[in-house]
Design a protein around this motif. Structure first.
Motif, PDB file in Angstrom:
ATOM      1  N   LYS A   1      -5.955  -0.065   4.089  1.00  0.00           N
ATOM      2  CA  LYS A   1      -5.119   0.208   5.262  1.00  0.00           C
ATOM      3  C   LYS A   1      -5.870  -0.121   6.549  1.00  0.00           C
ATOM      4  CE  LYS A   1      -1.997   3.696   3.357  1.00  0.00           C
ATOM      5  NZ  LYS A   1      -1.575   5.121   3.369  1.00  0.00           N
ATOM      6  N   ASN A   2      -7.171   0.207   6.552  1.00  0.00           N
ATOM      7  CA  ASN A   2      -7.995  -0.137   7.714  1.00  0.00           C
ATOM      8  C   ASN A   2      -9.459  -0.130   7.300  1.00  0.00           C
ATOM      9  OD1 ASN A   2      -9.476  -0.154  10.198  1.00  0.00           O
ATOM     10  ND2 ASN A   2      -7.585   0.417  11.243  1.00  0.00           N
TER      11      ASN A   2
ATOM     12  N   LYS B   1       0.348   4.023  -2.909  1.00  0.00           N
ATOM     13  CA  LYS B   1       0.006   5.417  -2.614  1.00  0.00           C
ATOM     14  C   LYS B   1       1.029   6.367  -3.233  1.00  0.00           C
ATOM     15  CE  LYS B   1      -1.884   8.978  -0.536  1.00  0.00           C
ATOM     16  NZ  LYS B   1      -3.054   9.632  -1.181  1.00  0.00           N
TER      17      LYS B   1
ATOM     18  N   LEU C   1       0.809  -1.215   0.000  1.00  0.00           N
ATOM     19  CA  LEU C   1       0.000   0.000   0.000  1.00  0.00           C
ATOM     20  C   LEU C   1       0.846   1.270   0.000  1.00  0.00           C
ATOM     21  CD1 LEU C   1      -2.791  -1.127   2.495  1.00  0.00           C
ATOM     22  CD2 LEU C   1      -2.699  -1.394   0.007  1.00  0.00           C
ATOM     23  N   THR C   2       2.018   1.209   0.608  1.00  0.00           N
ATOM     24  CA  THR C   2       2.902   2.384   0.642  1.00  0.00           C
ATOM     25  C   THR C   2       3.347   2.769  -0.765  1.00  0.00           C
ATOM     26  OG1 THR C   2       3.694   1.802   2.856  1.00  0.00           O
ATOM     27  CG2 THR C   2       5.043   3.325   1.572  1.00  0.00           C
TER      28      THR C   2
END
Length: 230
Positions: free
Chosen positions: A188-189, A144, A140-141
């Motif tokens: 992410k959540n 993004k 995800l980093t």
């Protein structure tokens, strides 16, 4: 005397072979031009294959691989130019390797080629491809990072085609990048980021009100948000 005779025969044979190759090359060059004029893709493939055998050329090999790629023949495209990353890779070679590997599901191997394309010429369409791959790999980093790079360079005229419906449809690439951004945030959540993800999806839908994937995601998240809490 025999040695001289052998040399004469050898030289004659080499000259004849060179003349034959030249004649064949001219024939297939003319054939290639005619197949292009007729829009005969298989004829173009045949001509380029013969020309590459007669007069090997990296540029011609790249062109042949690109024709295979455009025809959806991803394995043939990669078999033509290989999957090794080389400093001498042309722009066409990088694109063929990146797109073909992604299409065949080899996401990890496709990333270096997409990154090389983006490093040479930063642009939103390639940034989107990289972000989508990283999202699928749950990195995800990095996803993004490339979404932000894409949003920084995207032009209003650029589009992205989606294929999940029976009829493919195109939307603004900026809307597509917002859609990816919402998915990254949600992943992410999934418990705490629903509202924030919905706000980003609204940005996408403000640009493309009929963006099917964004509508599906919005409706699913809204329904989840409205579920009574125990």
């Amino acid at each position: 005397m025999k040695n001289i005779l052998y040399l004469v025969i050898l030289c004659f044979g080499l000259t004849a072979n060179a003349q034959t190759n030249d004649a064949l090359s001219k024939h297939y060059e003319a054939y290639y031009k005619q197949m292009k004029a007729q829009g005969d893709v298989q004829g173009i493939i045949n001509a380029l294959t013969h020309l590459n055998l007669l007069k090997p050329s990296e540029a011609r090999k790249d062109t042949l691989a690109y024709v295979y790629l455009n025809e959806g023949k991803f394995t043939q495209a990669l078999n033509t130019i290989g999957i090794e990353q080389k400093t001498t890779d042309s722009d066409i070679a990088l694109e063929v390797k990146a797109v073909a590997l992604k299409a065949l599901g080899d996401l990890n191997k496709s990333i270096p080629f997409f990154k090389a394309m983006h490093d040479k010429s930063p642009n939103a369409p390639v940034a989107y491809e990289i972000a989508e791959i990283y999202l699928n790999l749950n990195n995800l980093t990095e996803a993004k990072k490339y979404i932000d790079l894409g949003l920084a360079t995207v032009k209003d005229t650029q589009g992205k085609t989606f294929y999940e419906t029976q009829q493919p449809y195109a939307v603004s690439l900026k809307a597509g990048l917002y859609y990816l951004d919402a998915l990254v945030l949600l992943n992410k959540n999934k418990d705490t980021n629903i509202s924030a993800a919905l706000l980003i999806l609204e940005k996408a839908l403000a640009i493309e009100p009929e963006f099917n994937m964004a509508l599906i995601a919005k409706n699913a998240l809204t329904a989840q948000q409205n579920q009574p809490k125990n």
